[in-house]
Scaffold this motif. Sequence first.
Motif: not given
Length: 436
Positions: A204-205, A145, A61, A167, A240, A64
Amino acid sequence: MADLFDSADTPQPVAPRPLADRLRPKTLAEVIGQGKVLSPEGPLGAMLAAHSLSSLIFWGPPGVGKTTIARLLAHESDMAFVQISAIFTGVQDLRKVFEQARIRRANGQGTLLFVDEIHRFNKAQQDGFLPYMEDGTILLVGATTENPSFELNAALMSRAQVIVLERLSLDDLERLAQRAEQDMGRALPLKAEAREALLEMADGDGRAALNLIEQVAAWKLDKPLDRETLSKRLMRRAAKYDKSGEEHYNLISALHKSVRGSDPDAALYWFARMLEGGEDPRFLARRITRMAVEDIGLADPQAVEVCLQGWQTYERLGSPEGELALAQAVVYLALAPKSNAVYTAYKAARAAARSTGSEPPPRHILNAPTKLMKDIGYGDGYAYDHDAEDGFSGQDYFPETMKRPVYYQPAERGFERELKKRIDYFAKLRAKRQAP
C-alpha cells in the motif's frame, strides 16, 4: 591553473533523478488513490473550490502522498511552501520559519508550513504553533502516521481539520506501475503473477512500489520473471506494525471481534498478522484468555481452560512451536458458543455496588461472635440452606433497603442453557418460600 579553471567551467554530469521523484504529481488531479478527499465532494476539493483552505492534519501510512498533496495545495493557493521535519527541527529553527513567514505575510504572501512527523513534537512545541495559526502567519499542514487523537494535543486539534489518507490499493499501485512504465519507455520484465506479487510487496506504499519497480527495471533479463524467481530476488516489505502504537490496538481489536463473530479463519489471520509483526505471544495468550472470559463465559466453561493450557504449553515450548497451542485456543474460542452474560452481570453489579455505597448486609446473614451482636439481632432468623427443603431457603441476601435486582441472565446457548434452567428453578422456589 588554467586546467583547474577549465575543469570548473566544464558542465558536470547530473545524477539521474529517482523514479519516485520524476513521477511526483504536478497537479492534484494526478494524485493516485486519494479521490475521497480530493474530489469536488471531498473535504480538500470543497476547500479549494471555496478558496478557503484551513489548517490540516494529514493522517495516513507512509507513501500515500502526504507531502505531495501539501506541496500542491500550496501551489493551488499561491502560498509559499515551507517543509520541516519534527525530527530535525529545533526551537531556533522554528523561530526563523515563523519570522520569515511573518515577512512574507507583510508582503502579501501566505505560507503553508508542512510539518512532517508532527506527532514527534512535544505538547509545548505543538502549543508554539497556535499563535501563528490564529493570526494567519502560517497555514499549518501536519503529517503523521500515528492516530492524532492520541498524539496531538487538543488545542492544536481544535484548530485543524484531520484528513485521513488511505493506503493505496492494488488497483492504485497498478496505475502507478503503468505510469512508471510510460516514463521509462518499457514494460516491466515480469509475468502477470509476478507483477501482482511485486505490487503486494509494496504493502500500500506508493513510494515503496516505485522503488521496487525501479530496482526491477534495472535488471538485465533474458525473459520475464515468474513469482517465485521474483520473490527470491526481492525481500517483501515488512508489514506496518507498532507494538505500542495504534496498529497494535487495531489488530488486537480485529482478532477479538473475529473470535466474537465465530470466524476461525479471520481470527487465525489476525493472530498470524500480529505474530508476523513481532508481537509477544505472551500478550496474545493473555488477551485470548480474556476473550474466553468476556465473550464465551459460562456458555462453555472449558474455554478458559483451553486458553490456560495453550498459554502453559507456550511457556514450556516457546516459539515457534508453542504458538501452535495458542492458535488452537483461538480456533476453539471462535467456534465456542458465545455469551457475555457474566460480563454484563459483573458490570451491573459493580455499578450497583458503587451507587449503594456502604449499605450493610441484612442482619440475618451477619455473624454474631459476641453477646451484644446477638442481642441486637445479628444472625437472627438465618435459615441454614442445607436444612431447608431442596437445600434452598429462598432468603434474601441483599441489603434490607435494596430491592432485589437481576444481574445474571444466561443466554440460551451452550452450557448456559442448563444454567438458565437452574436459575428459573430457584426463582420458582424463592417465590414459593417467600409467599405469605
